[in-house]
Design a protein around this motif. Sequence first.
Motif, PDB file in Angstrom:
ATOM      1  N   SER A  72       0.858  -1.187   0.000  1.00 42.27           N
ATOM      2  CA  SER A  72       0.000   0.000   0.000  1.00 42.27           C
ATOM      3  C   SER A  72       0.895   1.240   0.000  1.00 42.27           C
ATOM      4  O   SER A  72       2.037   1.194   0.479  1.00 42.27           O
ATOM      5  CB  SER A  72      -0.896   0.014   1.233  1.00 42.27           C
ATOM      6  N   PRO A  73       0.381   2.353  -0.505  1.00 43.97           N
ATOM      7  CA  PRO A  73       1.168   3.593  -0.435  1.00 43.97           C
ATOM      8  C   PRO A  73       1.595   3.916   0.994  1.00 43.97           C
ATOM      9  O   PRO A  73       2.716   4.372   1.224  1.00 43.97           O
ATOM     10  CB  PRO A  73       0.219   4.650  -0.998  1.00 43.97           C
ATOM     11  N   GLY A  74       0.726   3.629   1.964  1.00 45.93           N
ATOM     12  CA  GLY A  74       1.058   3.896   3.361  1.00 45.93           C
ATOM     13  C   GLY A  74       2.231   3.078   3.864  1.00 45.93           C
ATOM     14  O   GLY A  74       3.055   3.573   4.638  1.00 45.93           O
ATOM     15  N   GLU A  75       2.331   1.814   3.434  1.00 46.81           N
ATOM     16  CA  GLU A  75       3.455   0.984   3.862  1.00 46.81           C
ATOM     17  C   GLU A  75       4.763   1.477   3.257  1.00 46.81           C
ATOM     18  O   GLU A  75       5.808   1.467   3.918  1.00 46.81           O
ATOM     19  CB  GLU A  75       3.246  -0.486   3.504  1.00 46.81           C
ATOM     20  N   ILE A  76       4.702   1.929   2.017  1.00 44.31           N
ATOM     21  CA  ILE A  76       5.916   2.458   1.386  1.00 44.31           C
ATOM     22  C   ILE A  76       6.357   3.730   2.107  1.00 44.31           C
ATOM     23  O   ILE A  76       7.536   3.891   2.436  1.00 44.31           O
ATOM     24  CB  ILE A  76       5.698   2.704  -0.119  1.00 44.31           C
ATOM     25  N   LEU A  77       5.417   4.615   2.385  1.00 44.16           N
ATOM     26  CA  LEU A  77       5.747   5.834   3.140  1.00 44.16           C
ATOM     27  C   LEU A  77       6.315   5.486   4.510  1.00 44.16           C
ATOM     28  O   LEU A  77       7.306   6.078   4.951  1.00 44.16           O
ATOM     29  CB  LEU A  77       4.508   6.715   3.305  1.00 44.16           C
ATOM     30  N   ALA A  78       5.714   4.515   5.189  1.00 47.76           N
ATOM     31  CA  ALA A  78       6.170   4.126   6.527  1.00 47.76           C
ATOM     32  C   ALA A  78       7.584   3.563   6.496  1.00 47.76           C
ATOM     33  O   ALA A  78       8.322   3.688   7.480  1.00 47.76           O
ATOM     34  CB  ALA A  78       5.201   3.121   7.141  1.00 47.76           C
ATOM     35  N   ALA A  79       7.983   2.959   5.392  1.00 49.51           N
ATOM     36  CA  ALA A  79       9.333   2.395   5.283  1.00 49.51           C
ATOM     37  C   ALA A  79      10.401   3.471   5.426  1.00 49.51           C
ATOM     38  O   ALA A  79      11.515   3.188   5.856  1.00 49.51           O
ATOM     39  CB  ALA A  79       9.496   1.653   3.956  1.00 49.51           C
ATOM     40  N   GLY A  80      10.065   4.703   5.087  1.00 48.44           N
ATOM     41  CA  GLY A  80      11.020   5.803   5.208  1.00 48.44           C
ATOM     42  C   GLY A  80      10.803   6.678   6.421  1.00 48.44           C
ATOM     43  O   GLY A  80      11.487   7.681   6.598  1.00 48.44           O
ATOM     44  N   GLU A  81       9.876   6.277   7.279  1.00 42.93           N
ATOM     45  CA  GLU A  81       9.550   7.084   8.454  1.00 42.93           C
ATOM     46  C   GLU A  81      10.773   7.264   9.354  1.00 42.93           C
ATOM     47  O   GLU A  81      11.460   6.294   9.692  1.00 42.93           O
ATOM     48  CB  GLU A  81       8.425   6.411   9.240  1.00 42.93           C
ATOM     49  N   GLY A  82      11.046   8.504   9.698  1.00 42.29           N
ATOM     50  CA  GLY A  82      12.184   8.818  10.545  1.00 42.29           C
ATOM     51  C   GLY A  82      13.509   8.882   9.809  1.00 42.29           C
ATOM     52  O   GLY A  82      14.522   9.267  10.388  1.00 42.29           O
ATOM     53  N   LEU A  83      13.509   8.481   8.558  1.00 47.91           N
ATOM     54  CA  LEU A  83      14.743   8.454   7.773  1.00 47.91           C
ATOM     55  C   LEU A  83      14.855   9.645   6.833  1.00 47.91           C
ATOM     56  O   LEU A  83      15.939   9.995   6.383  1.00 47.91           O
ATOM     57  CB  LEU A  83      14.818   7.158   6.955  1.00 47.91           C
ATOM     58  N   GLY A  84      13.711  10.235   6.515  1.00 46.86           N
ATOM     59  CA  GLY A  84      13.691  11.357   5.597  1.00 46.86           C
ATOM     60  C   GLY A  84      12.348  12.048   5.619  1.00 46.86           C
ATOM     61  O   GLY A  84      11.387  11.567   6.219  1.00 46.86           O
ATOM     62  N   SER A  85      12.297  13.164   4.949  1.00 46.13           N
ATOM     63  CA  SER A  85      11.057  13.927   4.823  1.00 46.13           C
ATOM     64  C   SER A  85      10.436  13.617   3.480  1.00 46.13           C
ATOM     65  O   SER A  85      11.080  13.819   2.440  1.00 46.13           O
ATOM     66  CB  SER A  85      11.336  15.429   4.911  1.00 46.13           C
ATOM     67  N   PRO A  86       9.189  13.128   3.467  1.00 48.97           N
ATOM     68  CA  PRO A  86       8.554  12.828   2.182  1.00 48.97           C
ATOM     69  C   PRO A  86       8.362  14.105   1.362  1.00 48.97           C
ATOM     70  O   PRO A  86       7.916  15.127   1.877  1.00 48.97           O
ATOM     71  CB  PRO A  86       7.203  12.228   2.559  1.00 48.97           C
ATOM     72  N   LEU A  87       8.733  14.026   0.093  1.00 50.25           N
ATOM     73  CA  LEU A  87       8.562  15.161  -0.810  1.00 50.25           C
ATOM     74  C   LEU A  87       7.414  14.943  -1.787  1.00 50.25           C
ATOM     75  O   LEU A  87       6.890  15.896  -2.343  1.00 50.25           O
ATOM     76  CB  LEU A  87       9.852  15.405  -1.600  1.00 50.25           C
ATOM     77  N   GLY A  88       7.051  13.683  -2.018  1.00 55.11           N
ATOM     78  CA  GLY A  88       5.973  13.403  -2.952  1.00 55.11           C
ATOM     79  C   GLY A  88       5.733  11.915  -3.090  1.00 55.11           C
ATOM     80  O   GLY A  88       6.591  11.100  -2.754  1.00 55.11           O
ATOM     81  N   SER A  89       4.544  11.594  -3.563  1.00 49.78           N
ATOM     82  CA  SER A  89       4.154  10.203  -3.776  1.00 49.78           C
ATOM     83  C   SER A  89       3.174  10.173  -4.932  1.00 49.78           C
ATOM     84  O   SER A  89       2.303  11.038  -5.027  1.00 49.78           O
ATOM     85  CB  SER A  89       3.496   9.662  -2.501  1.00 49.78           C
ATOM     86  N   SER A  90       3.335   9.189  -5.802  1.00 48.99           N
ATOM     87  CA  SER A  90       2.467   9.130  -6.972  1.00 48.99           C
ATOM     88  C   SER A  90       2.307   7.686  -7.435  1.00 48.99           C
ATOM     89  O   SER A  90       3.250   6.896  -7.379  1.00 48.99           O
ATOM     90  CB  SER A  90       3.066   9.961  -8.107  1.00 48.99           C
ATOM     91  N   THR A  91       1.105   7.352  -7.911  1.00 50.40           N
ATOM     92  CA  THR A  91       0.855   6.049  -8.504  1.00 50.40           C
ATOM     93  C   THR A  91       1.219   6.121  -9.982  1.00 50.40           C
ATOM     94  O   THR A  91       0.773   7.016 -10.691  1.00 50.40           O
ATOM     95  CB  THR A  91      -0.623   5.642  -8.339  1.00 50.40           C
ATOM     96  N   LEU A  92       2.040   5.185 -10.420  1.00 51.91           N
ATOM     97  CA  LEU A  92       2.505   5.159 -11.807  1.00 51.91           C
ATOM     98  C   LEU A  92       1.605   4.221 -12.613  1.00 51.91           C
ATOM     99  O   LEU A  92       1.904   3.040 -12.801  1.00 51.91           O
ATOM    100  CB  LEU A  92       3.969   4.712 -11.856  1.00 51.91           C
ATOM    101  N   TRP A  93       0.494   4.737 -13.079  1.00 46.07           N
ATOM    102  CA  TRP A  93      -0.511   3.951 -13.803  1.00 46.07           C
ATOM    103  C   TRP A  93      -0.037   3.423 -15.158  1.00 46.07           C
ATOM    104  O   TRP A  93      -0.426   2.316 -15.547  1.00 46.07           O
ATOM    105  CB  TRP A  93      -1.785   4.788 -13.994  1.00 46.07           C
ATOM    106  N   PRO A  94       0.774   4.140 -15.917  1.00 51.80           N
ATOM    107  CA  PRO A  94       1.153   3.632 -17.247  1.00 51.80           C
ATOM    108  C   PRO A  94       1.906   2.311 -17.221  1.00 51.80           C
ATOM    109  O   PRO A  94       2.040   1.657 -18.249  1.00 51.80           O
ATOM    110  CB  PRO A  94       2.020   4.744 -17.833  1.00 51.80           C
ATOM    111  N   LEU A  95       2.400   1.894 -16.065  1.00 53.26           N
ATOM    112  CA  LEU A  95       3.161   0.657 -15.983  1.00 53.26           C
ATOM    113  C   LEU A  95       2.279  -0.594 -16.009  1.00 53.26           C
ATOM    114  O   LEU A  95       2.790  -1.698 -16.054  1.00 53.26           O
ATOM    115  CB  LEU A  95       4.027   0.648 -14.724  1.00 53.26           C
ATOM    116  N   VAL A  96       0.975  -0.451 -15.963  1.00 53.12           N
ATOM    117  CA  VAL A  96      -0.026  -1.525 -15.933  1.00 53.12           C
ATOM    118  C   VAL A  96       0.077  -2.309 -14.624  1.00 53.12           C
ATOM    119  O   VAL A  96      -0.887  -2.382 -13.879  1.00 53.12           O
ATOM    120  CB  VAL A  96       0.019  -2.444 -17.171  1.00 53.12           C
ATOM    121  N   LEU A  97       1.232  -2.909 -14.327  1.00 50.26           N
ATOM    122  CA  LEU A  97       1.459  -3.464 -12.991  1.00 50.26           C
ATOM    123  C   LEU A  97       1.875  -2.269 -12.137  1.00 50.26           C
ATOM    124  O   LEU A  97       3.062  -2.009 -11.913  1.00 50.26           O
ATOM    125  CB  LEU A  97       2.534  -4.554 -13.024  1.00 50.26           C
TER     126      LEU A  97
END
Length: 103
Positions: A66-91
């Motif tokens: 989930s997007p939340g799990e990916i964000l949580a993986a960097g928690e405390g390690l950096g400041s999030p600058l952006g997040s986006s779903t890459l739809w053109p990849l199909v997967l």
Amino acid sequence: MVYSVGLIEHFDPEGTREVARRHFSCVKEGGIVIITAPTPTWLYRITRGAAEQIGVWKFPDERPLSPGEILAAGEGLGSPLGSSTLWPLVLTQQAVVWRARRG
């Protein structure tokens, strides 16, 4: 800058966090870390399901995150600058960008 594609989803949640920590350890404070991982959108689920049905899916250990799990993986390690779903990849992948910080 560290740019990671197709790695963190092959670990359990604890392993995902550890791999993310190692990505951040490769950049200086203020450096950029970009991590992408598959995310379970409707398009991902349909595409993967079809690939599994016809026997061409080659990533049995892939765990869509989930997007939340990916964000949580960097928690405390950096400041999030952006997040986006890459739809053109199909997967579909979720890409998250952080500015690294120390301690």
